[in-house]
Design an enzyme around this catalytic site. Sequence first.
Site: not given
Length: 160
Positions: A27, A59, A61, A83, A87, A89, A114, A128
């Site tokens: 993604w 992410a 998964e 990002i 919502t 989410h 990470n 980044r």
Amino acid sequence: MSGGAGIPEVPGIDASGLRLGIVASTWHSRICDALLAGARKVAADSGIDGPTVVRVLGAIEIPVVVQELARHHDAVVALGVVIRGDTPHFDYVCNSVTQGLTRIALDTSTPVGNGVLTTNTEKQALDRAGLPTSAEDKGAQAAAAALTTALTLLNLRSRI
């Protein structure tokens, strides 16, 4: 505070002989591909020619695949981007991924770098991602963190 303040220099690492796994989502492919390139470069510069690379869709998964790799590797790197939208989410995904990666590292005693970016905007993620116009390379930083921690653990275990 400006972005990237306080970032340590990525040290020269001799991780030859270590087994490194990398999980990267697809993604936001431009960003994730750049993060993966940074992690691969640190691996190669550290003496690791063939890290195990696994691509997943998003992410959420990432943790389950990191968990599997942590069983058979000395260090694992998680790469992706979430990002913020309109919502809740974003909060659920970020919390789940971060908590999952931390739990895996602690449960398996395998370092997990990470490199899952959690940003408010795509511009922040691009800044980044380790692209030529980026201020930081979180993929490289996550790989360096995982490898240096793996070497630290090996050193500690040899003295215990």
